[in-house]
Design an enzyme around this catalytic site. Structure first.
Site, PDB file in Angstrom:
ATOM      1  N   ASP A  67       0.686  -1.162   0.064  1.00 47.09           N
ATOM      2  CA  ASP A  67       0.038   0.012   0.033  1.00 47.09           C
ATOM      3  C   ASP A  67       0.971   1.235   0.088  1.00 47.09           C
ATOM      4  OD1 ASP A  67       1.008  -0.512   2.471  1.00 47.09           O
ATOM      5  OD2 ASP A  67      -1.121  -0.793   3.490  1.00 47.09           O
ATOM      6  N   ASN A 132      -7.447  -2.356  14.493  1.00 45.64           N
ATOM      7  CA  ASN A 132      -8.655  -2.761  14.130  1.00 45.64           C
ATOM      8  C   ASN A 132      -8.784  -3.920  13.462  1.00 45.64           C
ATOM      9  OD1 ASN A 132      -8.049  -1.845  11.890  1.00 45.64           O
ATOM     10  ND2 ASN A 132      -9.437   0.017  11.924  1.00 45.64           N
ATOM     11  N   HIS A 134      -7.136  -4.378  10.664  1.00 43.52           N
ATOM     12  CA  HIS A 134      -6.870  -4.023   9.075  1.00 43.52           C
ATOM     13  C   HIS A 134      -5.559  -4.991   8.805  1.00 43.52           C
ATOM     14  CE1 HIS A 134      -4.539  -0.027  10.038  1.00 43.52           C
ATOM     15  NE2 HIS A 134      -3.753  -0.926   9.578  1.00 43.52           N
ATOM     16  N   GLU A 139      -9.855  -1.952   5.761  1.00 44.37           N
ATOM     17  CA  GLU A 139     -10.429  -1.588   6.913  1.00 44.37           C
ATOM     18  C   GLU A 139     -11.593  -2.365   7.103  1.00 44.37           C
ATOM     19  OE1 GLU A 139      -8.738   0.311   8.737  1.00 44.37           O
ATOM     20  OE2 GLU A 139      -7.964   2.226   8.149  1.00 44.37           O
TER      21      GLU A 139
HETATM   22  C1  F6R Z   1       1.525  -1.173   6.282  1.00 47.28           C
HETATM   23  C2  F6R Z   1       0.304  -1.921   6.269  1.00 47.28           C
HETATM   24  C3  F6R Z   1      -0.562  -1.856   7.509  1.00 47.28           C
HETATM   25  C4  F6R Z   1       0.096  -2.127   9.000  1.00 47.28           C
HETATM   26  C5  F6R Z   1      -0.512  -1.931  10.061  1.00 47.28           C
HETATM   27  C6  F6R Z   1       0.440  -2.027  11.415  1.00 47.28           C
HETATM   28  O1  F6R Z   1       2.212  -1.371   4.795  1.00 47.28           O
HETATM   29  O2  F6R Z   1      -0.261  -2.607   5.390  1.00 47.28           O
HETATM   30  O3  F6R Z   1      -1.515  -2.771   7.524  1.00 47.28           O
HETATM   31  O4  F6R Z   1       0.609  -3.227   8.693  1.00 47.28           O
HETATM   32  O5  F6R Z   1      -1.055  -0.596  10.228  1.00 47.28           O
HETATM   33  O6  F6R Z   1       1.326  -0.872  11.342  1.00 47.28           O
HETATM   34  P1  F6R Z   1       2.384  -0.981  12.572  1.00 47.28           P
HETATM   35  O7  F6R Z   1       3.174  -2.114  12.099  1.00 47.28           O
HETATM   36  O8  F6R Z   1       3.115   0.383  12.336  1.00 47.28           O
HETATM   37  O9  F6R Z   1       1.876  -1.192  13.833  1.00 47.28           O
END
Ligand code: F6R
Length: 240
Positions: A67, A132, A134, A139
Site C-alpha cells: 500500500d 482494528n 486491518h 479496513e
Molecule cells: C503497512 C500496512 C498496515 C500495517 C498496520 C500495522 O504496509 O499495510 O496494515 O501493517 O497498520 O502497522 P504497524 O506495524 O506500524 O503497527
C-alpha cells in the site's frame, strides 16, 4: 494458522527472518509482498544484517508492496516508497526495477497495479495488522474479494499513524491505495508479524474469532499457509 509466540519484538523479528530467509533462498526470482509500518522494521534489519554478513543476495528477488498513501509525493519522507528505500531496498542488492510500490488515486492506477500483480505469483506476503484488524489498508467492512483499490482511512488508523506525522492527525493523508484482501489471499504463503499489547484483541479475533469482514485479518483462517509470529504482549489474550 501456525502461531509462533516470542518473548519480545527482537525475537519476533528473528523468527520472522528465519521464515523469510527460507523462502528467499528457496529458488531464483522469488516474489515477495512487503509491508511498511513499525512491525516489519526489525525483520528488515535482520535481512540487511544477513545480506551484509552472509551475502544472501536479493538481486533476482521481485517485490510488491501492499500500500501507499494517496496525495503525498514519492519523495515525501513519510511515503511508503521512501520508507522501503530507507528501511530495506537501499541496504541490499535488490534491483530497483524489481521493486514495486503502488502509487496513484484513480481506478486506472489500481487496475494497473493489479495487472502487474497478475503477471506474478507472490511466494510470501508479509503483513502487519492494525489495532482494528486491518491488513494492508483494508479496513473493517472491506469485502474479502476486493482487489487493489482506493480506501478512506478510518479514524482509528489516522490516529495510529499520526505518530509518523508530528503527532498531528491533520497531516495524516485520509486515503490510501492498497492491495485488496482478494489480492493478498492469492499469495502462496503469508507471514504476519505482530507485537505489543494494543494488538492483543486483534490477534485474538484473527486467530480465534469468527471469520468476518468486521475483522479483516480473520480471513487468514481461510488461507492454507499462514505463519503468525507474535510477541507475548500481543499473544496475551489467546486462549492457548
Ligand atoms: C503497512 C500496512 C498496515 C500495517 C498496520 C500495522 O504496509 O499495510 O496494515 O501493517 O497498520 O502497522 P504497524 O506495524 O506500524 O503497527
Amino acid at each position: 494458522m501456525k502461531v509462533v509466540v516470542c518473548k519480545d519484538y527482537d525475537e519476533m523479528s528473528q523468527k520472522a527472518f528465519e521464515v523469510m530467509k527460507e523462502v528467499v533462498t528457496s529458488k531464483p526470482g522469488v516474489v515477495l509482498g512487503l509491508a511498511t509500518g513499525s512491525s516489519p522494521v526489525g525483520l528488515y534489519k535482520c535481512m540487511i544484517k544477513d545480506h551484509e554478513e552472509n551475502g544472501t543476495s536479493y538481486k533476482d528477488v521481485v517485490t510488491y508492496n501492499l500500500d501507499e498513501y494517496v496525495g503525498i509525493d514519492r519523495s515525501n519522507p513519510q511515503s511508503y516508497y521512501t520508507f522501503m528505500k530507507e528501511n530495506l531496498f537501499d541496504h541490499i542488492d535488490i534491483d530497483p526495477n524489481n521493486t514495486h510500490v503502488p502509487y496513484g488515486s484513480t481506478k486506472e492506477d489500481c487496475e494497473g497495479y493489479e495487472k502487474e500483480l497478475e503477471k506474478v505469483s507472490i511466494d510470501l506476503q508479509l503483513l502487519g495488522i492494525g489495532r482494528n484488524g486491518h491488513i494492508g489498508f483494508n479496513e473493517p467492512g472491506t469485502p474479502f474479494d476486493e482487489m487493489t483499490h482506493i480506501v478512506d482511512l478510518t479514524q482509528s488508523t489516522i490516529e495510529a499513524n499520526a505518530r509518523f506525522f508530528d503527532n498531528d492527525m491533520n497531516k495524516v493523508p485520509k486515503q490510501a491505495i492498497t492491495m485488496g484482501i482478494g489480492t493478498i489471499m492469492k499469495s502462496k504463503k503469508v507471514l504476519m508479524v505482530v507485537s505489543g499489547p494494543e494488538k492483543a484483541e486483534a490477534v485474538k479475533a484473527t486467530v480465534e474469532g469468527p471469520v468476518t469482514t468486521d475483522m479483516p485479518a480473520s480471513v487468514l483462517q481461510n488461507h492454507p499457509d499462514v505463519t503468525l509470529v507474535v510477541d507475548q504482549a500481543a499473544a496475551s489474550l489467546l486462549s492457548k
